[in-house]
Write a protein that holds these residues in place. Structure first.
Motif, PDB file in Angstrom:
ATOM      1  N   HIS A   1       0.851  -1.113  -0.010  1.00  0.00           N
ATOM      2  CA  HIS A   1       0.059   0.013  -0.030  1.00  0.00           C
ATOM      3  C   HIS A   1       0.911   1.287  -0.086  1.00  0.00           C
ATOM      4  N   LYS A   2       2.060   1.256   0.745  1.00  0.00           N
ATOM      5  CA  LYS A   2       2.862   2.147   0.806  1.00  0.00           C
ATOM      6  C   LYS A   2       3.436   2.585  -0.384  1.00  0.00           C
ATOM      7  N   LEU A   3       3.973   1.457  -0.999  1.00  0.00           N
ATOM      8  CA  LEU A   3       4.644   1.584  -2.442  1.00  0.00           C
ATOM      9  C   LEU A   3       3.736   2.226  -3.494  1.00  0.00           C
ATOM     10  N   GLU A   4       2.479   1.618  -3.551  1.00  0.00           N
ATOM     11  CA  GLU A   4       1.569   2.148  -4.317  1.00  0.00           C
ATOM     12  C   GLU A   4       1.247   3.832  -4.283  1.00  0.00           C
ATOM     13  N   ASN A   5       1.279   4.232  -2.795  1.00  0.00           N
ATOM     14  CA  ASN A   5       0.978   5.648  -2.732  1.00  0.00           C
ATOM     15  C   ASN A   5       2.377   6.321  -3.458  1.00  0.00           C
ATOM     16  N   PHE A   6       3.449   5.890  -3.056  1.00  0.00           N
ATOM     17  CA  PHE A   6       4.687   6.236  -3.767  1.00  0.00           C
ATOM     18  C   PHE A   6       4.618   6.478  -5.286  1.00  0.00           C
ATOM     19  N   TYR A   7       4.143   5.402  -5.632  1.00  0.00           N
ATOM     20  CA  TYR A   7       4.045   5.353  -7.216  1.00  0.00           C
ATOM     21  C   TYR A   7       3.099   6.257  -7.471  1.00  0.00           C
ATOM     22  N   ALA A   8       2.290   6.592  -7.077  1.00  0.00           N
ATOM     23  CA  ALA A   8       1.063   7.498  -7.302  1.00  0.00           C
ATOM     24  C   ALA A   8       1.703   9.090  -7.364  1.00  0.00           C
ATOM     25  N   ARG A   9       2.543   9.262  -6.366  1.00  0.00           N
ATOM     26  CA  ARG A   9       3.246  10.609  -6.368  1.00  0.00           C
ATOM     27  C   ARG A   9       4.353  10.732  -7.069  1.00  0.00           C
ATOM     28  N   ASN A  10       5.225   9.625  -7.505  1.00  0.00           N
ATOM     29  CA  ASN A  10       6.472   9.830  -8.340  1.00  0.00           C
ATOM     30  C   ASN A  10       6.560   8.970  -9.606  1.00  0.00           C
ATOM     31  N   ALA A  11       5.382   8.262 -10.090  1.00  0.00           N
ATOM     32  CA  ALA A  11       5.437   7.504 -11.021  1.00  0.00           C
ATOM     33  C   ALA A  11       6.546   6.756 -11.338  1.00  0.00           C
ATOM     34  N   THR A  12       6.862   5.968 -10.245  1.00  0.00           N
ATOM     35  CA  THR A  12       8.202   4.798 -10.190  1.00  0.00           C
ATOM     36  C   THR A  12       7.876   4.450  -8.861  1.00  0.00           C
ATOM     37  N   TYR A  13       8.323   3.106  -8.786  1.00  0.00           N
ATOM     38  CA  TYR A  13       8.425   2.346  -7.380  1.00  0.00           C
ATOM     39  C   TYR A  13       9.892   2.868  -6.866  1.00  0.00           C
ATOM     40  N   THR A  14      10.116   2.285  -5.598  1.00  0.00           N
ATOM     41  CA  THR A  14      11.369   2.303  -5.117  1.00  0.00           C
ATOM     42  C   THR A  14      11.904   0.826  -4.295  1.00  0.00           C
ATOM     43  N   THR A  15      13.174   0.772  -4.314  1.00  0.00           N
ATOM     44  CA  THR A  15      13.541  -0.273  -3.312  1.00  0.00           C
ATOM     45  C   THR A  15      13.745   0.095  -2.206  1.00  0.00           C
TER      46      THR A  15
ATOM     47  N   ARG B   1      12.085   5.675   2.135  1.00  0.00           N
ATOM     48  CA  ARG B   1      11.321   6.550   1.104  1.00  0.00           C
ATOM     49  C   ARG B   1       9.877   6.549   1.365  1.00  0.00           C
ATOM     50  N   VAL B   2       9.530   5.247   2.006  1.00  0.00           N
ATOM     51  CA  VAL B   2       8.020   5.224   2.404  1.00  0.00           C
ATOM     52  C   VAL B   2       7.630   5.019   3.873  1.00  0.00           C
ATOM     53  N   GLY B   3       8.648   5.408   4.517  1.00  0.00           N
ATOM     54  CA  GLY B   3       8.238   5.244   5.917  1.00  0.00           C
ATOM     55  C   GLY B   3       8.841   4.410   6.781  1.00  0.00           C
ATOM     56  N   TYR B   4       9.728   3.358   6.152  1.00  0.00           N
ATOM     57  CA  TYR B   4      10.155   2.435   7.180  1.00  0.00           C
ATOM     58  C   TYR B   4      11.683   2.903   7.456  1.00  0.00           C
ATOM     59  N   THR B   5      12.167   2.103   8.611  1.00  0.00           N
ATOM     60  CA  THR B   5      13.366   2.625   8.988  1.00  0.00           C
ATOM     61  C   THR B   5      14.755   2.332   8.406  1.00  0.00           C
ATOM     62  N   ASN B   6      14.723   1.280   7.667  1.00  0.00           N
ATOM     63  CA  ASN B   6      15.759   0.495   6.808  1.00  0.00           C
ATOM     64  C   ASN B   6      15.388   0.580   5.371  1.00  0.00           C
ATOM     65  N   ALA B   7      16.585   0.899   4.805  1.00  0.00           N
ATOM     66  CA  ALA B   7      16.458   0.486   3.167  1.00  0.00           C
ATOM     67  C   ALA B   7      16.081  -0.827   2.756  1.00  0.00           C
ATOM     68  N   GLU B   8      16.723  -1.675   3.421  1.00  0.00           N
ATOM     69  CA  GLU B   8      16.684  -3.073   2.776  1.00  0.00           C
ATOM     70  C   GLU B   8      15.783  -3.561   3.912  1.00  0.00           C
ATOM     71  N   TRP B   9      16.123  -4.745   4.650  1.00  0.00           N
ATOM     72  CA  TRP B   9      15.250  -5.581   5.616  1.00  0.00           C
ATOM     73  C   TRP B   9      14.585  -4.717   6.681  1.00  0.00           C
ATOM     74  N   ASN B  10      13.381  -4.720   6.768  1.00  0.00           N
ATOM     75  CA  ASN B  10      12.482  -4.158   7.773  1.00  0.00           C
ATOM     76  C   ASN B  10      11.831  -5.248   8.758  1.00  0.00           C
ATOM     77  N   ASP B  11      11.999  -4.965   9.949  1.00  0.00           N
ATOM     78  CA  ASP B  11      10.950  -5.859  10.937  1.00  0.00           C
ATOM     79  C   ASP B  11       9.557  -5.588  10.712  1.00  0.00           C
ATOM     80  N   VAL B  12       9.004  -6.577  10.857  1.00  0.00           N
ATOM     81  CA  VAL B  12       7.267  -6.409  10.731  1.00  0.00           C
ATOM     82  C   VAL B  12       6.778  -6.242  12.041  1.00  0.00           C
ATOM     83  N   ALA B  13       5.986  -5.198  12.372  1.00  0.00           N
ATOM     84  CA  ALA B  13       5.174  -5.087  13.645  1.00  0.00           C
ATOM     85  C   ALA B  13       4.373  -6.225  13.769  1.00  0.00           C
ATOM     86  N   ALA B  14       4.356  -6.830  15.132  1.00  0.00           N
ATOM     87  CA  ALA B  14       3.493  -7.869  15.414  1.00  0.00           C
ATOM     88  C   ALA B  14       3.077  -7.345  16.844  1.00  0.00           C
ATOM     89  N   GLY B  15       2.006  -8.478  17.409  1.00  0.00           N
ATOM     90  CA  GLY B  15       1.421  -8.107  18.540  1.00  0.00           C
ATOM     91  C   GLY B  15       2.348  -8.244  19.897  1.00  0.00           C
TER      92      GLY B  15
END
Length: 166
Positions: free
Chosen positions: A71-85, A89-103
Motif C-alpha cells: 500500500h505504501k509503495l502504491e502511494n509512492f508510485y502515485a506521487r512519483n510515477a515509479t516504485y522504489t527499493t 522513502r515510504v516510511g520504514y526505518t531501513n532501506a533493506e530488511w525491515n521488521d514486521v510489527a506484530a502483537g
C-alpha cells in the motif's frame, strides 16, 4: 491415659473393644509416577501441535506487513510515477530488511523490496516484496512469502514455490 471404646454386640451383652480403622490420606509413589507419565505423554503429543498453531498464527502478521508495504509503495508510485527499493522513502526505518510489527515485542519476520532483475520487471512499472523468517519462525515449513505489484502472492513451503498464501 488411653480409653478403650467398647461396643455391645447384637447377640447380647458381650462387650468387646472395637479397633479404630485407619484410612490413608495420600497417594502412593507408584500412583504419582503413573500420573506424571500420563502428563508427559500428553505434553509430548500436544506441544508440537501447539507450536505449529502458533507459527501459523504468526504468518498472518507477515501477510499484513506485506500488504501494508505494498500500500505504501502504491502511494509512492502515485506521487512519483515509479516504485522504489528503498523502504525509507515510504516510511520504514531501513532501506533493506525491515521488521514486521506484530502483537508482541519479538520480531518473527522481516520484509524488503526485491531488487529488480534486468529484463523481467523494471522498477518503474512493478515491484516484488518478500519476507524472511526469524527466530523460532525459521522452523516453520513456510519459509518465505512474496507479494507482487500485480497482486500475485506466493509462498515457499519446504523449498517449493506455491501460488497463493493459503
Amino acid at each position: 491415659m488411653v480409653k478403650k471404646v467398647s461396643k455391645i454386640s447384637k447377640s447380647g451383652n458381650n462387650m468387646r473393644p472395637v479397633a479404630k480403622q485407619s484410612y490413608s490420606m495420600g497417594f502412593t509413589l507408584i500412583e504419582l509416577m503413573i500420573v506424571v507419565a500420563v502428563i508427559a505423554i500428553l505434553a509430548a503429543i500436544a506441544y508440537p501441535s501447539y507450536l505449529d498453531s502458533v507459527r501459523k498464527a504468526r504468518r498472518a502478521d507477515v501477510q499484513q506487513g506485506l500488504m501494508e508495504a505494498a500500500h505504501k509503495l502504491e502511494n509512492f508510485y502515485a506521487r512519483n510515477a515509479t516504485y522504489t527499493t528503498d523502504l525509507t522513502r515510504v516510511g520504514y526505518t531501513n532501506a533493506e530488511w525491515n521488521d514486521v510489527a506484530a502483537g508482541s515485542n519479538t520480531v518473527w519476520y522481516q520484509i524488503r523490496v526485491v531488487p529488480p532483475v534486468v529484463g523481467t520487471c523494471e522498477l518503474v512499472n512493478c515491484f516484488v516484496l518478500e519476507s524472511q523468517s526469524l527466530g523460532d519462525q525459521a522452523n516453520d515449513p513456510v519459509s518465505k512469502f512474496t507479494l507482487g505489484s500485480t497482486g500475485e502472492k506466493q509462498r515457499i513451503i519446504n523449498g517449493v514455490t506455491k501460488n497463493g498464501w493459503k
